[in-house]
Design an enzyme around this catalytic site. Structure first.
Site, PDB file in Angstrom:
ATOM      1  N   HIS A 157      40.838   0.983  49.052  1.00  0.00           N
ATOM      2  CA  HIS A 157      40.683   2.407  49.439  1.00  0.00           C
ATOM      3  C   HIS A 157      39.453   3.033  48.778  1.00  0.00           C
ATOM      4  O   HIS A 157      39.429   4.246  48.550  1.00  0.00           O
ATOM      5  CB  HIS A 157      41.925   3.228  49.071  1.00  0.00           C
ATOM      6  CG  HIS A 157      43.206   2.584  49.478  1.00  0.00           C
ATOM      7  ND1 HIS A 157      43.790   2.776  50.701  1.00  0.00           N
ATOM      8  CD2 HIS A 157      44.010   1.720  48.810  1.00  0.00           C
ATOM      9  CE1 HIS A 157      44.914   2.065  50.782  1.00  0.00           C
ATOM     10  NE2 HIS A 157      45.059   1.404  49.637  1.00  0.00           N
ATOM     11  N   SER A 278      10.757   9.348  50.509  1.00  0.00           N
ATOM     12  CA  SER A 278      10.962  10.531  51.344  1.00  0.00           C
ATOM     13  C   SER A 278       9.643  11.270  51.463  1.00  0.00           C
ATOM     14  O   SER A 278       8.839  11.297  50.531  1.00  0.00           O
ATOM     15  CB  SER A 278      12.021  11.415  50.699  1.00  0.00           C
ATOM     16  OG  SER A 278      11.855  12.754  51.107  1.00  0.00           O
ATOM     17  N   LYS A 284      12.859  10.157  45.723  1.00  0.00           N
ATOM     18  CA  LYS A 284      13.756   9.296  46.504  1.00  0.00           C
ATOM     19  C   LYS A 284      13.293   7.855  46.642  1.00  0.00           C
ATOM     20  O   LYS A 284      12.114   7.569  46.770  1.00  0.00           O
ATOM     21  CB  LYS A 284      13.913   9.887  47.912  1.00  0.00           C
ATOM     22  CG  LYS A 284      14.619  11.213  47.918  1.00  0.00           C
ATOM     23  CD  LYS A 284      16.111  11.050  47.879  1.00  0.00           C
ATOM     24  CE  LYS A 284      16.593  10.989  49.313  1.00  0.00           C
ATOM     25  NZ  LYS A 284      17.918  10.512  49.450  1.00  0.00           N
ATOM     26  N   GLU A 291      20.430   0.298  55.725  1.00  0.00           N
ATOM     27  CA  GLU A 291      20.963   1.281  56.674  1.00  0.00           C
ATOM     28  C   GLU A 291      20.648   0.884  58.114  1.00  0.00           C
ATOM     29  O   GLU A 291      21.476   1.016  59.013  1.00  0.00           O
ATOM     30  CB  GLU A 291      20.373   2.668  56.382  1.00  0.00           C
ATOM     31  CG  GLU A 291      20.856   3.257  55.068  1.00  0.00           C
ATOM     32  CD  GLU A 291      20.028   4.466  54.667  1.00  0.00           C
ATOM     33  OE1 GLU A 291      19.873   5.391  55.479  1.00  0.00           O
ATOM     34  OE2 GLU A 291      19.516   4.466  53.537  1.00  0.00           O
TER      35      GLU A 291
END
Ligand code: ARG
Length: 468
Positions: A157, A278, A284, A291
């Site tokens: 979980h 970024s 970043k 992804e």
């Protein structure tokens, strides 16, 4: 050149939008090699059977070899004015060798021809994907070998559950991709049937020697029903299904790496070679590759659902709908190959932060089960031990400490059964290493799993699939 002009009046040509709508040359040109090699086998067989003359057969074979060589050397460009790759090759052959070229299509239809081309393409691409999957298996295995002592929390979980090692976690992915590898072998078997001789749908009156063509093209079996020979695309669907599972597995791996690369987890840092920044936030470093692989999973599933849906309810035998098999299969293959390639580079250059992993495993009361198990070994019933350990956790939360930071008095306050030896039993090392049965996370068990994985990889490298 059209292959089917005779029946048409010639008063109106094919509408130009309809022509580009139905033409497949823009995407099926990648089948040129299989189309030509398949045609060479067919022409040789026609000659041997005396269906065409030996001279014509030889002229066709030589003509086709020349076309193949010229496409490979880029002296011949595949132009988009033909309807499909089959028409292109036949037209080119006729323009090169004249009348003999017009005999190539004897006893054959584009329906069995395209089925053959797709089977040859799928068989070769399965080999490519197998190579990439086995590279990935090798990288996972190497990483696992260096992390058999790296303790990290295991999750259920997404909540910390019990401690294990990074090696054990990674070896879970080894199992997934090992299954995919096996599935690729099964899928090869489905594709490994030679359909020529099926004709348009009802085979042919010529005495074709199908077995000669089968052997020449290195197929294991012949298709056994001419309708099935031209209307079966199960092998494409099975291949895209396996590709979908590979993407599913990659997407789970990527999802974990994305989470782990976040500052809050801090379990891994991707190499700069596989990260991007970024345009506005200077701090970043994003795991874009992971992804994107996760994202491309949807695209491969899309191909699977597209082809399943295209084939659904199609009456026998060939229908033009089936031309849609190509872009679905090609796109799934291209996507998975590029994802596997990038993933291997990304995972092999990632740096795992063993300190943060251990620190994280220490939190979250991941040893609470072991405190209960300690009691069970002292004779307490598990259900009662579970209750007692739960109370210990509550007390520790209250005090803001880990279980092993509670005093023996605290332990005894919850249950008189506790003694000093509980501390050793609930240390992270002990929690991991006392789970030592087959398939468990203890170093001893993981080393066994690694041994069996090495044997598997040796089989894949030897090309011997009999033992996989
Ligand atoms: N381009 C077609 C396909 O990919 C080739 C077969 C054409 N057959 C036909 N009867 N129109 O399916």
């Amino acid at each position: 050149m059209k292959l089917w002009g005779g029946r048409f009046s010639g008063k109106v040509g094919l509408d130009s939008a309809a022509n580009s709508f139905h033409s497949s040359i823009m995407f099926d040109q990648r089948l040129y090699k299989y189309d030509i090699i398949g045609s060479i086998a067919h022409a040789e067989m026609l000659g041997k059977q005396g269906i065409i003359s030996a001279g014509d057969s030889l002229a066709i074979v030589e003509g086709l070899r020349g076309i193949l060589a010229d496409i490979e050397s880029r002296t011949l460009e595949i132009t988009p004015d033909s309807e499909d790759i089959h028409s292109f090759v036949e037209a080119e052959l006729i323009s090169r060798i004249g009348d003999a070229g017009r005999r190539l299509h004897t006893g054959r239809s584009r329906n069995d021809q395209v089925a053959l081309d797709m089977r040859m393409y799928v068989r070769e691409e399965i080999g490519e994907v197998k190579r990439l999957v086995s590279d990935l298996l090798g990288v996972i295995l190497d990483l696992s070998k260096s992390h058999t002592k790296t303790i990290m929390p295991g999750f259920t979980h997404l909540q910390k559950a019990q401690p294990l090692t990074l090696a054990h976690h990674l070896m879970c992915y080894f199992q997934m991709f090992k299954r995919d590898y096996r599935r690729l072998n099964n899928c090869f078997d489905s594709a490994d049937e030679m359909p020529l001789g099926s004709g348009a749908l009802a085979a042919t009156t010529y005495p074709l020697n199908r077995d000669y063509v089968r052997e020449n093209l290195d197929f294991s079996r012949l298709t056994e029903n001419s309708l099935d020979g031209v209307s079966d695309r199960d092998f494409c669907i099975e291949f895209i299904f396996v590709l979908s599972l590979i993407m599913l597995h990659l997407s789970r791996f990527c999802e974990e790496l994305i989470l782990w690369a976040s500052e809050d987890f801090g379990f891994v840092e991707m190499s700069d070679a596989y990260s991007t920044g970024s345009s506005i936030m200077p701090q970043k470093k994003n795991p874009d590759m992971a992804e994107l692989i996760r994202g491309k999973t949807g695209r491969v599933y899309g191909s699977l659902v597209a082809l399943l849906t295209t084939m659904k309810s199609l009456p026998l035998a060939y229908n033009k709908d089936m031309q849609e098999d190509k872009e679905a299969t090609f796109d799934a293959v291209d996507t998975v190959k590029s994802c596997l390639g990038v993933f291997v580079g990304m995972i092999s250059t990632a740096k795992f932060n063993v300190v943060n992993m251990r620190k994280s495993a220490k939190g979250g009361y991941t040893n609470a089960t072991d405190a209960a198990d300690w009691l069970v070994k002292k004779g307490v019933a598990f259900r009662e031990a579970h209750e007692i350990s739960g109370k210990l956790v509550l007390l520790a939360i209250d005090k803001g400490v880990c279980l092993d930071e509670l005093s023996l008095d605290d332990f005894k306050r919850v249950s008189e059964a506790f003694d000093e030896s509980v501390y050793a039993a609930i240390s992270l090392e002990e929690c991991v290493n006392s789970r030592s049965i087959i398939g468990a996370p203890a170093e001893s068990a993981v080393l066994e799993a690694i041994k069996s994985a090495e044997a598997f990889l040796q089989f894949t490298a030897s090309g011997d699939s009999s033992n996989l």
